[in-house]
Design a protein around this motif. Structure first.
Motif: not given
Length: 437
Positions: A11-20, A55-60
């Motif tokens: 939940v946390g990883l998916v939600s965090g990535a989507c919020f970003s 994740v990769a796109r939003n980290r970049a």
């Protein structure tokens, strides 16, 4: 907006990535240093289609970061989401809230400015009030509100569910908290996604009530499937006929070997125990839980019966181990009941799954795991299809027939057509369908 997400599980990883992806500045925190280091290297700890690219796109882009330091993550955060695990507690089936309450204590030590503390984890009624009490007790001077924002993510399609949800449920009585959460979810307003505001208790109960209803719906169609077999009806036509009724709907009306996964078993048990504690037992939910466990065992007995009671020394091939396709999640999967029962009867079991074999090996080490689905069938006296991965739908049935010692197929997901399988020379069994279908 600045958002902190405690927990980098599903939940946390998916939600965090989507919020970003919404454009927010998101920092995800976890106490597991190894997991955080892996994420920093671009390693995704869960199987979810499309999550690695997100994740990769939003980290970049600099919008998504990972850390073990809660102080760093909470610096300037307007919302702090708690997305830690709430597994069933050993012994009594209640949700284990120790991780949630520890997160509340950790948050209280780092609160500097006003923030909304949001429970994203699935939690029983009353959890939000206890989080509020814990933080107030530790920091009576702190300025904050507590809100509930339950997730409705399906494994295998979680990103789509987050980006195109049926609704967003928010539980809080604070207008300030409502405004912050409106801003966080504002990108979804272009799709006119309904925002349902309620109090804390109501929001917490909505999640449990929804999952329990879906679990009940699955068990209902499984029982109808058994009835269809007795009277010669077709469960798929029955499901279609009732699903076209707008009051019922077509989803979750597909027969199978029983539900599993990280949500339905845990949430139905937690709701059942909460209801008993307050003197409002949910007999329908209790019956669903009991039936679903029995269903898995019944499917194992069905396989043994179709082997004519002479199972010892035979080889059975299993296609699909995870509780559903497009995930590597083995939690409460029907395979964990069915395969050990077959092994106990003296059957040699070969198995394949596109994503779940690494975890399955830890849980069922006496099974022979094959890297190729066709390899699994070599010399088999029966094939049992347990998970409806798309890769299995398009298999060459003539090649399958040539590999097997005995052409017996027990399709517990109704992936194949009876007529085609029989034409290819198989003895074919499925759920709730007349043999001619």
């Amino acid at each position: 907006m600045r958002v902190a997400m405690i927990g980098v599980g599903y939940v946390g990883l998916v939600s965090g990535a989507c919020f970003s992806e919404f454009g927010h500045d998101v920092v995800c925190i976890d106490s597991d240093a190894g997991r955080i280091a892996g994420l920093e290297r671009g390693e995704i700890p869960i199987y979810e289609p499309g999550l690695d690219e997100l994740v990769a796109r939003n980290r970049a882009a600099g919008r998504l970061r990972f850390t073990t330091d809660l102080k760093v993550a909470m610096d300037g955060a307007e919302a702090v989401f708690i997305a830690v695990g709430t597994p069933s507690r050993r012994g009594d089936g209640h949700a284990d809230l120790s991780y949630v309450y520890q997160a509340a204590r950790d948050i209280s030590a780092q609160l500097k400015n006003y923030a909304v503390i949001v429970t994203k984890s699935t939690v029983p009624v009353g959890t939000g009030r206890e989080v509020e009490r814990i933080i107030h007790a530790a920091r009576p001077d702190a300025e904050f509100d507590v809100a509930s924002n339950p997730e409705f993510l399906r494994e295998g399609s979680a990103i789509g569910d987050f980006m195109r949800p049926d609704r967003i449920v928010i539980g809080t009585e604070s207008e300030r908290a409502k405004e912050i959460l409106r801003r966080i979810y504002r990108p979804l307003s272009l799709r006119e996604t309904p925002l349902l505001f309620a109090d804390l208790e109501t929001a917490e109960l909505i999640k449990y009530a929804a999952n329990a209803f879906l679990a009940l719906k699955i068990s209902y169609i499984n029982q109808i499937s058994d009835l269809c077999e007795k009277v010669g009806a077709d469960v798929h036509d029955v499901a279609r006929g009732i699903g076209l009724d707008g009051r019922i709907g077509p989803k979750f009306l597909h027969p199978g070997p029983g539900y599993g996964g990280s949500c339905f078993p845990k949430d139905t048990n937690a709701l059942m125990h909460t209801a008993r504690e307050v003197g409002a037992p949910l007999s329908l939910v209790e019956a669903t839980v009991s039936y679903n466990e029995a269903r898995k065992s019944d499917m194992a007995e069905r396989v043994l019966a179709l082997l004519d009671g002479n199972a010892k020394g035979k080889r059975v091939a299993i296609l699909g181990l995870t509780f559903k396709p497009n995930t590597d999640d083995m939690r409460e999967a029907p395979s964990l009941t069915i395969l050990p029962r077959l092994r106990a009867a003296g059957i040699e079991v070969t198995a394949h799954d596109p994503a779940g074999m690494e975890e399955a090996r830890k849980l069922m080490p006496d099974v022979i795991y094959c890297e190729d689905a066709y390899e699994t069938l070599a010399g088999a006296d029966a094939l049992v299809l347990l998970t409806e991965w798309n890769a299995y739908r398009g298999m060459d049935i003539r090649r399958m027939h040539g590999l097997m010692r005995q052409p017996l197929v027990i399709d517990l997901r109704n992936v194949y057509r009876s007529r085609e399988m029989r034409r290819a020379g198989f003895t074919y069994h499925s759920l709730g369908r007349p043999k001619w279908r």
